[in-house]
Scaffold this active site. Sequence first.
Site, mmCIF file in Angstrom:
data_model
loop_
_atom_site.group_PDB
_atom_site.id
_atom_site.type_symbol
_atom_site.label_atom_id
_atom_site.label_comp_id
_atom_site.label_asym_id
_atom_site.label_seq_id
_atom_site.Cartn_x
_atom_site.Cartn_y
_atom_site.Cartn_z
ATOM 1 N N ASN A 149 0.807 -1.230 0.000
ATOM 2 C CA ASN A 149 0.000 0.000 0.000
ATOM 3 C C ASN A 149 0.839 1.279 0.000
ATOM 4 O O ASN A 149 0.364 2.323 -0.426
ATOM 5 C CB ASN A 149 -1.013 -0.012 1.152
ATOM 6 C CG ASN A 149 -0.367 0.097 2.507
ATOM 7 O OD1 ASN A 149 0.761 -0.343 2.700
ATOM 8 N ND2 ASN A 149 -1.075 0.670 3.454
ATOM 9 N N GLU A 247 5.669 -3.275 12.100
ATOM 10 C CA GLU A 247 4.662 -2.208 11.955
ATOM 11 C C GLU A 247 3.458 -2.860 11.297
ATOM 12 O O GLU A 247 3.548 -3.334 10.168
ATOM 13 C CB GLU A 247 5.186 -1.071 11.068
ATOM 14 C CG GLU A 247 6.460 -0.404 11.553
ATOM 15 C CD GLU A 247 6.298 0.336 12.864
ATOM 16 O OE1 GLU A 247 5.153 0.624 13.260
ATOM 17 O OE2 GLU A 247 7.319 0.584 13.517
ATOM 18 N N CYS A 281 -2.577 2.242 6.353
ATOM 19 C CA CYS A 281 -2.581 1.676 7.717
ATOM 20 C C CYS A 281 -3.164 2.691 8.685
ATOM 21 O O CYS A 281 -3.724 2.331 9.713
ATOM 22 C CB CYS A 281 -1.174 1.286 8.127
ATOM 23 S SG CYS A 281 0.015 2.598 7.861
#
Length: 492
Positions: A149, A247, A281
């Site tokens: 992404n 992450e 995110c």
Amino acid sequence: MQLEHYIGGRFLATEEEKWTSVLNPANGELLAEVPLATEVTVNEAVAQAKQAQQEWALVPAPKRAQYLYAIGMKMQEKKEHLATVLTKEMGKVIEEGRGEVQEGIDMAFYMAGEGRRLFGETTPSELSNKFAMSVRAPIGVVGLITPWNFPVAIATWKSFPAIVAGNTFVWKPATETPMMAYEMAKIFDEVGLPKGVANIVFGSGGEVGTALIEHPDVKVISFTGSTETGRKVASLGGQHLKKVSLEMGGKNAVIVMDDADLDLAVDGILWSAFGTAGQRCTACSRVIVHKDVKEELEQRLLEAMKQLSIGDGLDESVKVGPVINQKALEKIHYYVEEGQKEGARLLAGGRILTEQPYSQGHFYAPTLFTDVAPDARIAQEEIFGPVVSLIAVADLEEAIQVNNSVQYGLSSSIFTQDINSAFKAQRDLDTGIVYVNAGTTGAEIHLPFGGTKGTGNGHRDSGVAALDVYTEWKSVYIDYSGKLQRAQIDTE
Ligand code: NAD
């Protein structure tokens, strides 16, 4: 176009490898063929990285940094090209594509500056004629595993601090977005980065990711992706005693208080929820709204959502591009159906777009739910698409409690005019990033990026904090007294 791995300064692919296709999510166009590496290729990349690291670690950090300046300049020169490739490959609208490339450029220049800092500490010794200091030492070869992404920015958050600190790396980009990694390989090559400092291997998570994590010469694994995959990476990394930086996912909320500037809040929600088609995110997927302004906010959001043009991200007028693939479309729609079953009220969207001009791509209508229970699945789980759930609350305390009631802790935001509410919120919101009077997205590269709870494991990307992932602290004592002085014993 056929992509090749970048190993030891050479572009290569072998015939034995399987190949897969990269398709434009907006229209299904074939963009590239990419080889899928086996463990043999990974081993070769790690060997090259290991060999290169010995010399690279001895290059003075300000000189290592000069390569980062050159990389930043090259990215600047190619910015429009890179943004176009990014949009074609991953779907985000071109304006955001440019923004992401800019983030990489900023990271290059910022981390290049660290080449003249990389600060340690000097501190007095408890003994006479003795000197004490701590320095950052490189760790060795680092393995980078990244998602689709943010196919370039995240890689720069990891690789630039790694190399300025004297490490070399092997990067496995997501299988969906190898083209951006290939573009970066060309840049590394063009600026003459010494061979083996940067290595890029394409392939699946199961094969290439696992091989990297298990390889004894890879000392650090820096991973960004879903929490589900992160758990696997952490567990395998743990078995091999790797330093693992994770992450992971998010379920971020915007809080709108009764004293908020509602126009500003609507702008913030729209940008955070539907930018990158909700596949950030840090995307806002919950709006926690004070009950006194709930209806007004619903109306204003519905009105504003009508202005969102959907389509191919290369069209400058488009605000919402496609989602990454068919699987993502199905997952998003599954959650929308679950939301309805759980009693949430669908105000807008809620469907896969199959009509022209969307039929060849993967488009989902921007979706708004209201009257969502805080514990509903659509309010708890990461959907990763353009779907927002409105949850009404009575006051700030309840808003904070609802915000914190999810397993993730990446980003949160509050819209309020009241300074007391703002300060209380920034203290009590349990997320790695908090915004006041802005949406949940918009991180700047010189601040630490990461989250609490199921979003991370205590490490941070970007900012100086990233250096902690890629360095070991070494404490150095230099005794110039000419006699054996014993700490804690020979003190007066
Ligand atoms: P993903 O977890 O499916 O994949 C991430 C990477 O891990 C890919 O390169 C993939 O090939 C690899 N991988 C898959 N299985 C693996 C395994 N068993 N071992 C090693 N590697 C493996 O995630 P995605 O769909 O690419 O990205 C979306 C997710 O990433 C979302 O959950 C999003 O929230 C998260 N994300 C987090 C941040 C952050 O900084 N917190 C930033 C961007 C995206």
